[in-house]
Design a protein around this motif. Structure first.
Motif, short mmCIF file in Angstrom:
data_model
loop_
_atom_site.label_atom_id
_atom_site.label_comp_id
_atom_site.label_asym_id
_atom_site.label_seq_id
_atom_site.Cartn_x
_atom_site.Cartn_y
_atom_site.Cartn_z
N LYS A 19 -3.95 -7.74 -11.57
CA LYS A 19 -3.56 -6.32 -11.69
C LYS A 19 -3.97 -5.54 -10.45
CE LYS A 19 -3.60 -6.13 -16.69
NZ LYS A 19 -4.29 -7.25 -17.29
N THR A 20 -5.11 -5.86 -9.89
CA THR A 20 -5.56 -5.19 -8.68
C THR A 20 -4.62 -5.49 -7.52
OG1 THR A 20 -7.85 -5.35 -9.42
CG2 THR A 20 -7.51 -4.91 -7.09
N GLN A 21 -4.18 -6.73 -7.40
CA GLN A 21 -3.25 -7.08 -6.33
C GLN A 21 -1.92 -6.37 -6.50
OE1 GLN A 21 -3.01 -11.33 -6.32
NE2 GLN A 21 -5.12 -11.59 -5.65
N LEU A 22 -1.41 -6.32 -7.72
CA LEU A 22 -0.14 -5.63 -7.96
C LEU A 22 -0.26 -4.14 -7.68
CD1 LEU A 22 1.09 -7.40 -11.22
CD2 LEU A 22 2.04 -7.61 -8.92
N LEU A 23 -1.37 -3.53 -8.12
CA LEU A 23 -1.57 -2.11 -7.86
C LEU A 23 -1.67 -1.84 -6.37
CD1 LEU A 23 -2.09 0.73 -8.93
CD2 LEU A 23 -4.51 0.15 -9.05
N SER A 24 -2.36 -2.70 -5.64
CA SER A 24 -2.47 -2.54 -4.18
C SER A 24 -1.10 -2.62 -3.53
CB SER A 24 -3.38 -3.61 -3.59
OG SER A 24 -4.67 -3.52 -4.13
N LEU A 25 -0.30 -3.57 -3.95
CA LEU A 25 1.05 -3.73 -3.39
C LEU A 25 1.90 -2.49 -3.66
CD1 LEU A 25 3.13 -5.65 -2.05
CD2 LEU A 25 3.71 -6.41 -4.35
N VAL A 26 1.83 -1.97 -4.88
CA VAL A 26 2.61 -0.77 -5.21
C VAL A 26 2.13 0.43 -4.40
CG1 VAL A 26 3.06 0.88 -7.08
CG2 VAL A 26 3.25 -1.56 -7.50
N LEU A 27 0.82 0.60 -4.28
CA LEU A 27 0.30 1.74 -3.52
C LEU A 27 0.66 1.66 -2.04
CD1 LEU A 27 -3.22 2.19 -5.15
CD2 LEU A 27 -1.25 3.71 -5.35
N VAL A 28 0.59 0.46 -1.47
CA VAL A 28 0.95 0.30 -0.06
C VAL A 28 2.43 0.60 0.15
CG1 VAL A 28 1.26 -1.42 1.77
CG2 VAL A 28 -0.91 -1.28 0.56
N SER A 29 3.27 0.13 -0.76
CA SER A 29 4.70 0.38 -0.59
C SER A 29 5.05 1.85 -0.80
CB SER A 29 5.51 -0.49 -1.53
OG SER A 29 5.27 -0.14 -2.87
N LYS A 30 4.27 2.56 -1.61
CA LYS A 30 4.56 3.97 -1.86
C LYS A 30 4.01 4.88 -0.77
CE LYS A 30 4.08 7.63 -5.26
NZ LYS A 30 3.60 8.03 -6.57
N PHE A 31 2.76 4.65 -0.34
CA PHE A 31 2.11 5.57 0.59
C PHE A 31 2.13 5.12 2.04
CE2 PHE A 31 0.05 6.58 -3.50
CZ PHE A 31 0.43 7.92 -3.59
N LYS A 32 2.51 3.88 2.31
CA LYS A 32 2.63 3.35 3.67
C LYS A 32 1.33 3.48 4.47
CE LYS A 32 7.12 2.92 3.10
NZ LYS A 32 7.52 1.87 2.23
N ARG A 33 0.20 3.35 3.80
CA ARG A 33 -1.10 3.41 4.46
C ARG A 33 -1.91 2.18 4.05
NH1 ARG A 33 -3.32 8.80 5.90
NH2 ARG A 33 -4.74 7.30 6.81
N PRO A 34 -1.54 1.00 4.53
CA PRO A 34 -2.17 -0.23 4.03
C PRO A 34 -3.67 -0.31 4.31
CG PRO A 34 -0.80 -0.71 5.93
CD PRO A 34 -0.52 0.71 5.54
N TRP A 35 -4.12 0.13 5.48
CA TRP A 35 -5.54 -0.02 5.80
C TRP A 35 -6.40 0.91 4.94
CZ3 TRP A 35 -6.51 -4.37 7.71
CH2 TRP A 35 -5.63 -4.97 8.59
N THR A 36 -5.91 2.09 4.66
CA THR A 36 -6.66 3.01 3.80
C THR A 36 -6.76 2.45 2.39
OG1 THR A 36 -5.79 4.86 5.11
CG2 THR A 36 -6.75 5.39 2.97
#
Length: 70
Positions: A19-36
C-alpha cells in the motif's frame, strides 16, 4: 476464530508495504515531485521503525524474562 483473526492481522501487516508503494506511485504521478515524496516516505519509514523498536523495548522490559523465553 483465533486463527482467522491472526491470519487477517498477519496479511494486513504484510500488505502495508504494498500500500505504501502504491500510495507513493500515485502521489508522484499527481504532484510530480518524486524526491520530496520519497523523502517523506523515508522519514515516515524511519519514524515507524523507531516507534516499533521503542514499543518492543517497552514490552521487553515490562514482560518477565521467563515469559519471553517461552
Amino acid at each position: 476464530m483465533d486463527a482467522v483473526l491472526n491470519s487477517f492481522i498477519l496479511v494486513f501487516i504484510g500488505e502495508m508495504g504494498d500500500k505504501t508503494q502504491l500510495l507513493s506511485l500515485v502521489l508522484v504521478s499527481k504532484f510530480k515531485r518524486p524526491w520530496t515524496i520519497l523523502l517523506g516516505v523515508l522519514i515516515a519509514t524511519i519514524a515507524n521503525h523507531a516507534l516499533a523498536a521503542w514499543v518492543g523495548v517497552l514490552i521487553g522490559n515490562s514482560v518477565p524474562g521467563e515469559v519471553l523465553r517461552w
